[in-house]
Design an enzyme around this catalytic site. Sequence first.
Site, PDB file in Angstrom:
ATOM      1  N   HIS A 187     -34.480 -12.824 -51.481  1.00 13.12           N
ATOM      2  CA  HIS A 187     -35.791 -12.188 -51.354  1.00 13.12           C
ATOM      3  C   HIS A 187     -36.467 -12.737 -50.101  1.00 13.12           C
ATOM      4  O   HIS A 187     -36.983 -11.980 -49.298  1.00 13.12           O
ATOM      5  CB  HIS A 187     -36.626 -12.444 -52.603  1.00 13.12           C
ATOM      6  CG  HIS A 187     -37.921 -11.703 -52.610  1.00 13.12           C
ATOM      7  ND1 HIS A 187     -37.985 -10.337 -52.489  1.00 13.12           N
ATOM      8  CD2 HIS A 187     -39.207 -12.139 -52.676  1.00 13.12           C
ATOM      9  CE1 HIS A 187     -39.256  -9.956 -52.494  1.00 13.12           C
ATOM     10  NE2 HIS A 187     -40.019 -11.024 -52.591  1.00 13.12           N
ATOM     11  N   HIS A 211     -40.662  -6.911 -44.528  1.00 12.68           N
ATOM     12  CA  HIS A 211     -40.691  -6.736 -45.983  1.00 12.68           C
ATOM     13  C   HIS A 211     -41.157  -5.315 -46.286  1.00 12.68           C
ATOM     14  O   HIS A 211     -42.328  -4.983 -46.133  1.00 12.68           O
ATOM     15  CB  HIS A 211     -41.652  -7.763 -46.582  1.00 12.68           C
ATOM     16  CG  HIS A 211     -41.598  -7.843 -48.078  1.00 12.68           C
ATOM     17  ND1 HIS A 211     -40.975  -6.892 -48.861  1.00 12.68           N
ATOM     18  CD2 HIS A 211     -42.086  -8.777 -48.940  1.00 12.68           C
ATOM     19  CE1 HIS A 211     -41.093  -7.231 -50.129  1.00 12.68           C
ATOM     20  NE2 HIS A 211     -41.762  -8.375 -50.208  1.00 12.68           N
TER      21      HIS A 211
END
Lengths: 81, 406
Positions: free
Chosen positions: B297, B334
Site C-alpha cells: 500500500h 495514490h
Amino acid sequence: MSTTLTTIQDLIVEKYGVDRAELLPNRPLSEFGLDSLSQVELLFTVEETFDITISDDRAQVGNLAELTALVDELLEAVALA
Amino acid sequence: MKHAVVVTGIGLISPLGNQPEVVFDSLMQGQSGVRLLSSEQSNGVATAAGVVDFSPEPWFTRLQLSGVDRVSQMGVAAADLALKDAGLAGEALMDAGIYIGCGMGGASAIETAYTSHFSAKPRVSPLSVVASMTNAPAAHIAMRFGIGGRVMTYSIACASSSVAIGEGYRAIASGETDIVIAGGCEALLVPCVIRAWQAMQTLAMPSAEQPETACRPFSLDRSGLVLGEGAAMLILEREDHALARGVKIYARVSGFGMSCDATHITRPEPTGQTRALHTALRNADLRPADIGYCNAHGTATQVGDPAECAALREVWGKDADNLLVSSTKSMHGHLLGAAGALEAAVTVLAVHHKQLPPTAHCNDPDPVCNIPLVRSTGIASPHVKAAISNSFAFGGTNAVLVFTAA
C-alpha cells in the site's frame, strides 16, 4: 445576422457536436440524438445563454422552432417588464 | 466448488500512459508520472499529483459526453481497452458482471454544482446528480458494452477497487458468472478536493526542482502521499472459459482477504492488516514463503509505512527477508478508489513477466520500515510464482489480493 434560432443552433453545434445541417427548425429534437436528459440540459444552457427562466410548464418543446418562439416570447416579456 | 480465475485483459488510463506494457516498462525504469498541479488546481500551494493526459474523444462524441463526468469517461475508456486486450470487443456480454471501485464519483460535477450553488446567481445543471453519483462509471460501462449481470460499485476509500476485484473474483470462483470487468476509477483532482486533502496535512511537500520525486515511500525523508487519478480495469475470467477461447492469460487470481481495523478512522493498525494478510494467504492456500513479491500500500505517510512493514514482518516471520516489497505509488501516485486496481494490474504484470518494479525515490530507507525493498529500478525475479497487492483504507478496511503465475 445572429438570430435566436442561429444562436441556439450555434449552441447545439458547440456543445454537442451535432452537424449544423441536421438542425432543421421543425425536426424533432430527439432526431438530433438528444435524449430526454440531454434536452433538459439544453434548456438549462439556453436559459444561461439568454438569461431567461423557462418554467416547468413551458419546458415541453418538441423542436427548434418551438424553442426559438418560446425564447423570443420570454425575451420580449423581459424587455417589456 | 471453487473455479480457477484468471486475468485475460488489462486496460489502463494512468499517469504513466494507457498501454500496460509501456506503463510497466516505465515503472521498471523508475520513471515517475507525478508532476506539479497548476496553481489554480492546487489553490496556490505547491502540490504534486499523478495527472492523466486524457482526452475522451476516442470513446465519446460531444453529445455522449452530456452528463458524463471525467471519472466515468476514464472508466469506460479503461474497460474498453481491457475488453479489447482480452479479445472480447464486440462480444455478447449480457451475463457478465462489473465490479468497480470508486471513492468519490464525479468530483468535477460536484465541484461545478457547488461553485454555482454558492455564487451570486445559483444555478445547477440538471445532470449534476447523474454525473456525480458514485455508481455512474459502472452504469456507463454496463450501457456501453451491454453488460447485464451484477453491476456493482464499491466505495471503500483506498481499498475500493481491491475489494471490487476481490468480489469479482469470488463471483467467478463461486460459479456465478464466467467473465467480469473488475477495477476502479477516480478523478478528483479539483480545487476543493485538493484543498480538503491539503487541510488534512497528509500530502507530500514537493521540491521545486524535482516535483516528480515527491512521493517517497519507506524513505527517511518521506513527507506524505501524492494524489493521483485514472482508471484500471482487469478482465477476470473462469480459467476453463479462457482456455477454451485460446487467449493469453496474464496470471491467476488465487486469493482475497479482508479485515477491518475497527479502531481509528485514519490511523492504520498492523493487527488488522495482519488478519487480512492471513485471510488472503489461507484463501489462496499458500504459505508466506510462497509469495515472492508484495506491491505494498506504501503511501509514504509517517504512520502508514511502518505499520504495513510491521504487519508484513508479523505474518512472514523468518521468511520476511525473502519477500521483496515495493510501492509503485512513488511513480503513479495514490489513485485512491482506483489505487488497488492499478496496483493489481502492476502486480499481475510483475508475476507475468517475472520482473519486480521498484519503490522510486527511496534513497535512504527508514530503519523503522524494516523490510526488503526493491529500490530505484526494477529487478528480474525468475522464480517468482506468487505476489500480493495490499490496499489499506481510511475507515480501517484492509484488502489483500493474491496473484499467481498461470
